[in-house]
Design an enzyme around this catalytic site. Structure first.
Site, short mmCIF file in Angstrom:
data_model
loop_
_atom_site.label_atom_id
_atom_site.label_comp_id
_atom_site.label_asym_id
_atom_site.label_seq_id
_atom_site.Cartn_x
_atom_site.Cartn_y
_atom_site.Cartn_z
N LYS A 54 0.83 -1.21 0.00
CA LYS A 54 0.00 0.00 0.00
C LYS A 54 0.87 1.27 0.00
CE LYS A 54 -2.41 -2.58 -0.69
NZ LYS A 54 -2.56 -4.05 -0.72
N GLY A 183 -1.35 -13.84 -13.48
CA GLY A 183 -2.44 -13.84 -12.50
C GLY A 183 -3.07 -12.46 -12.37
N GLY A 184 -4.37 -12.41 -12.64
CA GLY A 184 -5.11 -11.15 -12.53
C GLY A 184 -6.02 -11.15 -11.32
N ASP A 314 -4.34 -17.32 7.32
CA ASP A 314 -4.25 -17.97 6.01
C ASP A 314 -4.07 -19.48 6.12
OD1 ASP A 314 -4.23 -15.34 5.14
OD2 ASP A 314 -2.37 -15.50 3.98
N HIS A 448 -21.16 17.15 3.63
CA HIS A 448 -20.91 17.48 2.22
C HIS A 448 -19.56 18.19 2.14
CE1 HIS A 448 -21.48 19.05 -1.81
NE2 HIS A 448 -21.18 20.25 -1.35
#
Ligand SMILES: Cc1cc2nc3c(=O)[nH]c(=O)nc-3n(C[C@H](O)[C@H](O)[C@H](O)COP(=O)(O)OP(=O)(O)OC[C@H]3O[C@@H](n4cnc5c(N)ncnc54)[C@H](O)[C@@H]3O)c2cc1C
Ligand SMILES: NC(=O)c1ccc[n+]([C@@H]2O[C@H](COP(=O)([O-])OP(=O)(O)OC[C@H]3O[C@@H](n4cnc5c(N)ncnc54)[C@H](O)[C@@H]3O)[C@@H](O)[C@H]2O)c1
Length: 466
Positions: A54, A183-184, A314, A448
């Site tokens: 990142k 690999g995508g 994992d 906003h």
């Protein structure tokens, strides 16, 4: 065995859940804890995965916007002074982030009084681990050994071409002239855009008919449109027959598919998924069952088939995200300490963000999943230009959509492809988690111009029940 070698708790691998469990159990519950780690401290996320990647994403974004916007808005911008990436500086910035995190984690080990044992651990008996010539036992063991990039040994020439994984890619001090990515998926697409933005020619080869095969086709059309416009070449439905040459020098791929049959590049990255790190560490030999995919078999509370042994993250087949590893920590903590938690791992929310620009944020049901499961839904969809913040950012690609029950008001799923789309997820997640009506979001007053402001318009546009 001396009492020095007996612990209340040992984590094998310093991944997300294991280290958090050890810090909590030691500092809040007075347990004697150790974490065994054979690699860089604190697992993949802060060292070779989320955080360094990142950092790359951010730096490539800065460069991209400078290249795009500076010529039109900066006075004194030199017309021949094009902005080019300095990979040595990129790597230095990434290293500073990784080192800073390592310091933070070392402090956490120190301050919680958890022993960090640097070495390769192997189970050698029930709740017994051998490491650095020591035999350690514990009342509770957590297997947290993570996963590794899959490199297909059966693909002719692939191993000999010495392809990079994300680990080597994050250390490159010079920019690849032509990076071929196999690999995508998540890794492939995030790095494809990063390296295209840094200045490499990039080709992604994906065997499926679309990249990110689980995503809806409207999402893929929009995302691939952005990537293609930025110069990423995507070759889908393409099979690699063989690889020759050497990554870092010259590699040639013989491929079958709709495009050319040969592709030459300077570097090759494998991003074809991950395999659990569960082999050769004595699991099966010590009564810990593995699944057909090689993950540790666990129940809803992450208990393995061996008493007193849990598996997390994992390696346990939990969805491959750090925030899921973090939730695994809470699940096991609840088992060990009675800490409050509703339920185990079954049916938990799995939010995700693909950190391309625009980001792809998702939670819950996708349209194609709803259709294949014959779940009726109402759909609202708005382009990103209706999220007014995107106009100020000059970044209006993408859209957001929400699926709401056909005969009720609960939110079934939400997807947003837009700048900082991930920051909008928790608002929707909360409504979904509490089982509230989508109208709760439509009724909010949201500042906003923020990205979340657009959610009000999106949720207001959900069609009335038929
Ligand atoms: C390039 C990339 C980017 C990613 N980006 C994101 C992202 O942005 N967001 C996100 O949520 N997820 C991301 N992920 C996924 C995320 O990194 C993983 O899901 C997460 O790190 C897995 O954590 P874990 O706790 O299961 O294991 P890990 O963090 O992999 O930790 C396991 C540790 O165990 C050690 N170990 C293994 N075997 C032994 C042994 N026998 N003895 C001692 N130590 C051992 C390993 O060295 C490792 O440090 C990314 C993954 C990749 C590859
Ligand atoms: N932003 C994030 O949260 C983030 C970022 C990176 C990685 N991750 C996690 O890490 C996991 C692993 O990422 P990944 O990208 O390695 O795996 P992935 O499963 O996301 O994608 C792998 C892709 O490679 C393709 N593929 C497999 N073999 C191939 C071959 N021989 N030729 C061509 N294509 C092939 C697959 O069809 C798939 O599309 C992800 O599933 C994700 O959970 C998360």
């Amino acid at each position: 065995m001396s009492s020095e070698d007996h612990y209340d708790f040992i984590a094998l691998g310093a991944g997300e859940a294991g280290k958090l469990l050890s810090w909590d159990l030691s500092s809040k519950h007075g347990k004697r804890c150790a974490v065994i780690e054979h690699g860089p401290i604190a697992g993949a996320c802060p060292t070779v995965a989320c955080m360094p990647s990142k950092t790359f994403v951010h730096l490539a974004d800065v460069l991209h916007h400078t290249q795009q916007d500076a010529p039109s808005i900066a006075s004194g911008y030199s017309s021949n002074g094009s902005v080019v990436a300095n990979m040595t500086a990129v790597i230095a910035r990434k290293k500073a982030v990784v080192d800073g995190l390592a310091d933070m984690f070392l402090n956490a080990f120190d301050s919680t009084n958890v022993e960090l044992i640097r070495g390769h651990g192997t189970l050698v008996g029930p709740k017994t681990i051998s490491v650095n010539g020591r035999l350690l036992t514990a009342d509770t063991i957590v297997i947290n050994t993570g996963s590794k990039a899959a490199v297909d040994k059966n693909m002719p020439g692939l191993v000999d071409a010495k392809p990079m994984t994300h680990v080597e890619l994050l250390e490159l001090t010079s920019l690849p002239a032509h990076l071929i990515i196999l690999g995508g998926g998540y890794v492939g697409l995030e790095f494809a855009q990063v390296f295209a933005r840094l200045g490499s020619r990039v080709t992604v080869i994906e065997r499926n008919a679309q990249v990110l095969k689980v995503e809806d086709s409207d999402v893929i059309t929009e995302l691939t449109g952005v990537l293609t416009r930025e110069g990423v070449q995507l070759q889908t439905a393409t099979t690699v027959d063989s690889v020759s040459g050497l990554s870092g020098d010259e590699v040639t791929l013989c491929i079958s598919g709709p495009g050319p049959s040969l592709i030459k590049g300077s570097h090759l990255l494998v991003a074809t998924g991950r395999v659990p790190a569960t082999g050769g560490i004595g699991l099966v030999e010590n009564g810990i069952r593995l699944t057909a995919t090689g993950h540790v078999a666990v129940d809803d509370q992450l208990r393995t088939s061996a008493p007193g042994v849990f598996a997390v993250g994992d390696c346990a087949g939990s969805p491959y995200f750090t925030h899921i590893g973090w939730d695994d920590y809470r699940v096991v903590l609840a088992s060990l300490t009675g800490a409050p938690r509703k339920g185990g791992t079954a049916n938990r929310q799995v939010p995700s963000v693909l950190f391309t620009s625009p980001e792809l944020a998702h939670v819950g049901l996708r349209e194609k999943e709803a259709q294949s499961q014959e779940i009726p839904y109402r759909l609202a969809k708005l382009p990103m230009e209706a999220f007014l913040r995107t106009r100020a950012l000059g970044d209006t690609d993408g859209f957001a959509k929400v699926l709401v029950e056909a005969e009720g008001d609960k939110v079934l799923g939400f997807t947003a492809l837009g700048p900082q789309a991930g920051e909008m997820l928790p608002v929707v997640q909360l409504v979904m988690k509490l089982g509230l009506s989508y109208k709760e979001i439509a009724d909010l007053i949201i500042v906003h111009p923020t990205m979340c402001e657009g959610l009000v318009d999106l949720f207001r546009s959900v069609p009335e029940q038929a």
